[in-house]
Motif scaffolding. Structure first.
Motif, PDB file in Angstrom:
ATOM      1  N   ARG A  69      10.833  33.394  36.354  1.00 19.81           N
ATOM      2  CA  ARG A  69      12.022  34.379  36.322  1.00 19.81           C
ATOM      3  C   ARG A  69      12.904  33.437  35.253  1.00 19.81           C
ATOM      4  O   ARG A  69      13.841  34.357  34.852  1.00 19.81           O
ATOM      5  CB  ARG A  69      12.501  34.539  37.479  1.00 19.81           C
ATOM      6  N   GLU A 127       8.609  38.273  49.322  1.00 20.49           N
ATOM      7  CA  GLU A 127       8.911  37.808  47.884  1.00 20.49           C
ATOM      8  C   GLU A 127       7.796  36.955  47.320  1.00 20.49           C
ATOM      9  O   GLU A 127       7.723  36.383  45.952  1.00 20.49           O
ATOM     10  CB  GLU A 127      10.128  37.142  47.839  1.00 20.49           C
ATOM     11  N   ARG A 159      10.161  25.068  48.403  1.00 21.13           N
ATOM     12  CA  ARG A 159      11.444  25.765  48.424  1.00 21.13           C
ATOM     13  C   ARG A 159      11.539  26.634  49.610  1.00 21.13           C
ATOM     14  O   ARG A 159      10.490  26.921  50.182  1.00 21.13           O
ATOM     15  CB  ARG A 159      11.847  26.462  47.137  1.00 21.13           C
ATOM     16  N   ASP A 178      11.721  37.465  42.973  1.00 25.12           N
ATOM     17  CA  ASP A 178      10.683  36.360  42.890  1.00 25.12           C
ATOM     18  C   ASP A 178       9.181  37.021  43.216  1.00 25.12           C
ATOM     19  O   ASP A 178       8.401  36.755  42.657  1.00 25.12           O
ATOM     20  CB  ASP A 178      10.862  35.607  44.364  1.00 25.12           C
ATOM     21  N   MET A 220      12.011  37.979  54.023  1.00 25.74           N
ATOM     22  CA  MET A 220      11.853  38.471  52.521  1.00 25.74           C
ATOM     23  C   MET A 220      10.525  38.620  52.073  1.00 25.74           C
ATOM     24  O   MET A 220       9.662  37.885  52.675  1.00 25.74           O
ATOM     25  CB  MET A 220      12.332  37.334  51.511  1.00 25.74           C
ATOM     26  N   ASP A 259      18.000  28.957  51.278  1.00 26.94           N
ATOM     27  CA  ASP A 259      16.959  29.104  50.283  1.00 26.94           C
ATOM     28  C   ASP A 259      17.173  28.346  49.252  1.00 26.94           C
ATOM     29  O   ASP A 259      17.779  28.631  48.154  1.00 26.94           O
ATOM     30  CB  ASP A 259      16.898  30.652  49.716  1.00 26.94           C
ATOM     31  N   ARG A 296      20.737  35.622  55.454  1.00 24.31           N
ATOM     32  CA  ARG A 296      19.385  34.721  54.891  1.00 24.31           C
ATOM     33  C   ARG A 296      19.811  33.455  55.256  1.00 24.31           C
ATOM     34  O   ARG A 296      20.514  32.833  54.673  1.00 24.31           O
ATOM     35  CB  ARG A 296      19.023  35.097  53.472  1.00 24.31           C
TER      36      ARG A 296
HETATM   37 MG    MG Z   1      13.998  35.242  46.178  1.00 24.80          MG
END
Ligand code: MG
Ligand code: PEP
Length: 845
Positions: free
Chosen positions: A577, A543, A470, A567, A541, A447, A444
């Motif tokens: 979260r 999310e 982000r 997420d 992803m 992030d 990935r």
């Molecule tokens: Mg995430």
């Protein structure tokens, strides 16, 4: 007219000695001159010379050109090109387990109490071995000056030829013996170095300039070893030791000296050396080599590779080895990363028990590490690992991971002043791809933002960082950072099944832009003839909720998806979260969220694309049946959970899980769903107690040994992966007050994250041991209660306190004492706890 062709080096560890020896062997069958040029550095090599090729310092993916000129140039060029394009990559026989083993620099309690003296190092080949310390001196090459100073060059040349011929015969003879492939591969490479025109050429040239044979050997060693040491490829750097070893043997031969550094072993031995050439290791009588302790060998040196292939426990980076006591009985603990300088009978006893425990665990968990997880009705569920660092990769595959489901690369960037270079990232990603040995590795891209900040990425303070700048959103402004990472990932794709994945995708535009960046990097690599996999899958992803509503378009553009439930649930429920005040709102077992997941699963499925889950939901025991019921066949969990999750899956049935899911979907109140799932979890859970956790002891002599036995019992069953830490946790409790509750009973207990699954283990001792109990009586029955930190609020603790209450009852204790075997103990507890779901379910299982 010379014939030329170009290629990109397909060898993930660079053009090192073994593949170079294959190329040189082909080149030598032709008379034409064959020159290989590293287009990155400009250095040229004679392809008939292994040394010349490795000194050209060719890295993975370096663009190279070959120029062949002479009477047979066309067939020579064709043969070389054919080999390079079709066979060379396969000659890069994997260097197993390249990364050093991570260890915590602490002794297990028993050894601490024994006051053993140790020296820490870096474990390079796992295992434990004991034997007499045999120190092998350094391998400094020195040419003794010739008396009178004068010598005859013709005579000196002859001495070189004779020494080379003698060593060649010795290696050839050795190759006739039965050898492992690692061993014969290394010997063949040594033979090639020895036959190398460049080595002989350099020595003869020096003799013509006035050196003696010995001086010429020493100088040739310095010349080639220095070249290799300067390489920025660690594998090539460590090949200097091979040259060193060869030159040492030549020197021994011409000086007529009995090999000063060859040692005869006559008993189990731990070999200690500042550094050891592979030749020196090969010269030792292997049946006596129980361990290797070195100060300055790299973890990719041939010596270490050999040690691994021979299964010799090996430590490197051990300080001041030459100060270690010789002749002492040493123990190399290359699982924990230290050497015990002077063993004693209790130390031996500790390791004998450890070796039996390891063996038992291997047998108990073997089926989960080697086979995929399968439900009782034979549906296969791939269980991959989530990793965040290079160190976790080997551990993931050792635990039986079916791939890397998400490599959270941002961890490589955090806490640094500068981002990691393309080369640094490439080495890590390529290592992951190689270690995966054909299994997929999802990398990935960075992030950051939200809760993860980088020093070199400007993100101004935001009121809502999780809704802010982000993941994929920062890429356009930090395009160079992404480009470097994508280059490293694309280059690594040539070494295995690499997939690249974008985080936090919320729109189609982001996907199109991201794909264009990948394509751009691939075009660039192609133009520079750098190898990559053009069909590397690109995924995203899921999310951010918006992405779930454009799956049709996304599935058209992308090859795979991974559900980031951490997420996805926070955005779905609008509940941060990281905020404990609202964390319980974002409940992934809520019917609303499950309906949303169901929609995503159908959406992705209808396009024939793959979907995995890598959020924490995948490792949550209550959620696993829901994921199976949703139809997911790939999940990814933290490395420490791989085996437990695989084991847990094997307790569920797909058809039951589907029913369970439809029931849960009908519950509007999440508490009802939780209750149902708790029941299912208890039904299928690996219980608090199982027959394997009841030990009828024959040979326990102390409280220390009793506690270790119980901890080991949990380890064997995969209920802990860190016995040392668990043992420390039990003793921390014990130091507050003795758990010897009287009447011959003790109830040691602890709450620790070293526990994988809450457990009750029972030990019935043959000979009572002192426990410093309240009534001063020795203890016969030990009941060990181990909970996880996160068990604080659940059923397990209630079971534990109820059990403790029962033990106050004379009748109950008497029955336990009388119960002579496992079955009787289980039957008693079963009766006692028949209304308590966790224990009862376990006992039935
Ligand atoms: Mg995430
Ligand atoms: C997720 O969001 O579920 C996920 C796997 O990504 P991370 O936890 O790294 O944000």
């Amino acid at each position: 007219m010379p014939v030329t062709f170009k290629f990109a080096c397909p060898l993930s560890h660079g053009f090192h000695a073994r593949p170079a020896s294959h190329v040189a062997a082909i080149a030598k069958t032709f008379t034409s001159e064959c020159v290989l040029t590293n287009l990155r550095s400009g250095s040229a090599a004679d392809m008939k010379s292994v040394l010349s090729i490795i000194a050209a310092d060719i890295h993975f993916n370096d663009a190279c050109s070959v120029r062949v000129q002479g009477i047979d140039e066309t067939p020579a060029s064709a043969a070389l090109q054919r080999f390079i394009e079709h066979d060379l990559a396969a000659r890069d026989s994997a260097l197993p387990d390249l990364l050093p083993v991570e260890t915590r620099r602490e002794l297990p309690r028993a050894l601490r109490l024994l006051g053993v003296q140790v020296q820490f190092g870096q474990a390079a080949s796992r295992g434990i071995g004991a034997g007499k310390a045999v120190v092998i001196g350094g391998i400094q090459l020195r040419a003794t000056p010739i008396e009178g100073g004068a010598h005859d060059p013709a005579l000196e040349e002859q001495r070189i030829h004779r020494a080379v011929a003698a060593l060649r015969t010795r290696i050839q003879n050795k190759l006739l013996e039965p050898l492992s492939s690692a061993e014969s591969g290394i010997l063949e490479a040594h033979l090639a170095i020895l036959n190398d025109a460049a080595l002989a050429g350099r020595m003869l040239e020096r003799i013509r300039e006035g050196d003696s044979a010995a001086e010429a050997i020493v100088e040739a060693n310095t010349f080639f070893a220095d070249k290799l040491r300067r390489s920025d490829n660690s594998v090539l750097r460590e090949r200097a030791l091979d040259i060193h070893g060869i030159c040492r043997e030549l020197l021994d031969n011409i000086s007529g000296a009995k090999k000063a550094t060859t040692v005869e072993l006559r008993q189990p031995s731990v070999v200690v050396a500042e550094s050891l050439a592979p030749q020196q290791l090969l010269a030792l009588d292997r049946k006596w080599v129980r361990g290797l302790v070195m100060e300055s060998a790299g973890t990719t040196s041939h010596t270490v590779i050999l040690a691994r292939s021979l299964g010799i426990p090996t430590l490197v980076a051990v300080k001041d080895v030459l100060m270690l006591p010789t002749e002492a009985e040493m123990v190399v603990d290359a699982n924990r990363g230290f050497v015990i300088l002077e063993s004693t009978p209790p130390v031996t006893r500790f390791y004998e028990r450890e070796s039996r425990t390891m063996q038992r665990r291997k047998q108990a968990l073997a089926r989960y590490a080697t086979s995929p997880a399968r439900t009782v009705d034979a549906r296969t569920i791939g269980v991959s690992a989530n990793v965040a660092s290079a160190e976790e990769i080997d551990a993931a595959f050792q635990s039986g991971a079916d791939g890397i489901g998400v490599f959270r690369t941002e961890m490589l960037f955090l806490r640094r002043e500068q981002p990691p270079s393309e080369e640094e990232q490439f080495e890590i990603y390529a290592h992951a791809a190689c270690a995966a040995a054909g299994k997929p590795v999802v990398i990935r891209t960075l992030d950051v933002g939200g809760d993860k900040r980088l020093r070199f990425v400007k993100i101004v303070a935001e009121d809502n960082p999780f809704l802010g700048y982000r993941g994929v959103r920062i890429y356009q402004e930090n395009a160079e950072l992404l480009r470097i990472q994508l280059r490293a990932i694309a280059r690594a794709s040539a070494a295995g099944r690499v997939r690249v994945m974008a985080p936090m995708v919320s729109t189609l535009e982001e996907v199109l832009w991201f794909k264009e960046q990948v394509a751009e990097v691939q075009r660039e690599l192609k133009a520079n003839q750098i190898a990559f996999d053009p069909s590397m899958p690109v995924g995203a992803m899921i999310e951010v909720p918006s992405s779930a509503f454009i799956l049709d378009q996304l599935a058209h553009e992308l090859d795979f998806f991974s559900l980031g439930t951490n997420d996805l649930s926070q955005y779905f429920f609008a509940a941060d979260r990281g905020n404990p005040k609202v964390a319980n709102l974002a409940n992934v077992r809520h019917a609303a969220f499950l309906k949303f997941l169901q929609q995503i699963v159908h959406g992705v499925e209808s396009h024939g694309k793959s979907l995995s889950v890598c959020g924490d939901m995948a490792a949550d025991m209550r959620s696993i049946p829901l994921l199976i019921g949703l139809g997911l066949q790939e999940i990814s969990v933290p490395v420490a959970d791989v085996t437990t999750v695989k084991e847990r899956i094997s307790r569920h049935s797909y058809s039951e899980c589907r029913k369970l899911l439809s029931e849960v979907l009908e519950y509007p109140l999440v508490q009802d769903a939780e209750r149902l799932l708790d029941r299912e979890s208890a039904r299928s859970a690996r219980g608090l107690l199982s027959p394997e956790l009841i030990v009828l002891s024959t040979d326990i002599r102390s409280k220390e040994e009793a506690i270790r036995e119980l901890v080991d019992t949990l380890y064997v069953q995969g209920r802990t992966d860190d016995s040392d830490r668990l043992e420390d946790a039990v003793w921390a409790r014990e130091s507050v007050y003795s758990t010897g509750m009287g009447h011959g009973f003790a109830v040691p207990h602890c709450k620790s994250d070293a526990v994988n699954t809450a457990s009750i283990a029972i030990l019935k001792l043959k000979e009572p041991v002192d426990w410093n109990a309240l009534d001063g009586k020795p203890v016969e029955i030990v009941i060990f209660l181990a909970a996880r930190e996160s068990d604080a609020e659940n059923e397990h603790l209630r079971v534990f306190s109820r059990l403790a209450r029962n033990l106050m009852d004379d009748d109950f204790r008497e029955q336990l004492v009388k119960a002579g075997d496992r079955e009787a103990i289980l039957a008693l507890l079963n009766k006692e706890f028949s209304q308590v779901k966790n224990v009862a379910a376990d006992l039935r299982g």
